[in-house]
Design an enzyme around this catalytic site. Structure first.
Site, PDB file in Angstrom:
ATOM      1  N   VAL A  71       0.843  -1.198   0.000  1.00  0.00           N
ATOM      2  CA  VAL A  71       0.000   0.000   0.000  1.00  0.00           C
ATOM      3  C   VAL A  71       0.882   1.253   0.000  1.00  0.00           C
ATOM      4  CG1 VAL A  71      -1.815   1.260   1.203  1.00  0.00           C
ATOM      5  CG2 VAL A  71      -1.833  -1.238   1.193  1.00  0.00           C
ATOM      6  N   TYR A  72       1.835   1.303   0.896  1.00  0.00           N
ATOM      7  CA  TYR A  72       2.746   2.454   0.975  1.00  0.00           C
ATOM      8  C   TYR A  72       3.520   2.623  -0.326  1.00  0.00           C
ATOM      9  CZ  TYR A  72       6.555   5.449   2.605  1.00  0.00           C
ATOM     10  OH  TYR A  72       7.465   6.464   2.746  1.00  0.00           O
TER      11      TYR A  72
END
Length: 242
Positions: free
Chosen positions: A152-153
Site C-alpha cells: 500500500v505504501y
C-alpha cells in the site's frame, strides 16, 4: 552553511518532526524563513520557540479538506510569498495487504497522494505568477522498487513519483523546478509502524539513514543554478541490501 536561501520563504508540511523538521532547520540555517505546517500544535509551538522568529507555525490537519485548502492563503498571510514548497507530510501502512485496515488505507492514500497533489495544485498559481519556485516532494525508495512488505505504501509513492515527473514537465516553462527526494529507511517516527522484525533487522544492520542526511540532499537540490533541476534523488543506507 552560507546563507544561500536568504530572502526566500519555504513551506514545509509535516514539519514538526523527522525529515520535515530537519529540512526546516537546514533552510533556516541557509537564511530562509520557514512556515512549519503540522497538525500537532504543541510540537509546532515547541519547535518554533526553539528555532526562532524565522520559524512560523501553521497548525493544519491536512486530512481535513477545508483546512488543507487554507494552507496556501494562510502561509501567504504569514510570510507574504512562497518560494519553496516541501510537500513532506506522509504516513505509513506496511505488512501484508490481507491484514491491512481499510480505513488506514484510505487515510494513508489521502495524505500521501491526494493532499500532496492538492498542496502543489494550490501553490502553483502563486509560483507561476512570480515566475519562479521550487517544489520538492518527499517520496521514497519504495517509489522505485516494488517492496513486498509494504504494497500500500509503495503504491502511494509510485503514484507520487509519476505525479512529480509529469507536473515538472508542465511547469518548467514557467521557471519552476519540481523534484522528489526518495530516501530509503529513515530513522524517524514513520518507522513506528514498520513490522517489528523488519525494524529490528534494519537497526541491527545499520540500514537506516538520518533525517539530516535527507535535508542535506534537499539543500543540494535547492541551491543548484536555476538552469539545473535535480529531478529525483534516490538515497539509501550503504548497508541497505536492495
Amino acid at each position: 552553511m552560507s546563507r544561500q536561501l536568504e530572502g526566500r520563504v519555504a513551506v514545509v508540511t509535516g514539519a514538526a518532526s523527522g525529515i520535515g523538521l530537519a529540512s526546516t532547520e537546514a533552510m533556516l540555517q541557509a537564511g530562509a524563513r520557514v512556515v512549519l505546517v503540522d497538525r500537532d500544535a504543541e510540537a509546532l509551538a515547541r519547535e518554533c520557540a526553539r528555532l526562532g522568529p524565522a520559524a512560523l507555525p501553521l497548525q493544519i490537519d491536512l486530512l481535513d479538506a477545508a483546512a488543507c485548502a487554507s494552507l496556501v492563503p494562510r502561509a501567504l498571510a504569514l510570510a507574504g510569498q512562497i518560494d519553496i514548497l516541501h510537500a513532506n507530510a506522509g504516513i505509513y501502512v506496511g505488512g501484508d495487504l490481507v491484514d491491512a485496515d481499510s480505513s488506514a488505507i484510505d487515510r494513508m492514500l489521502n495524505l500521501n497522494v491526494n493532499v500532496v497533489m492538492k498542496n502543489v495544485h494550490d501553490a502553483l498559481p502563486h509560483m507561476i505568477g512570480r515566475g519562479t519556485g521550487d517544489i520538492v516532494v518527499t517520496s521514497s525508495l519504495a517509489a522505485h522498487f516494488p517492496t513486498p512488505w509494504e504494497p500500500v505504501y509503495a503504491s502511494s509513492k509510485w503514484a507520487i513519483h509519476c505525479f512529480v515527473q509529469t507536473v515538472r514537465r508542465q511547469v518548467f516553462k514557467h521557471g519552476l523546478r519540481v523534484g522528489s527526494l526518495s530516501p530509503g529507511p529513515v530513522a524517524s517516527a514513520l518507522l513506528a509502524d514498520w513490522p517489528a522484525d523488519k525494524l529490528a533487522e534494519a537497526k541491527a544492520s545499520g540500514s537506516l539513514i538520518e533525517p539530516a542526511d535527507v535535508a542535506e540532499a534537499l539543500m543540494f537540490m535547492l541551491t543548484r543554478p536555476r538552469n539545473v533541476t535535480i529531478r529525483d534523488v534516490v538515497m539509501l543506507p550503504s548497508q541497505f541490501d536492495l
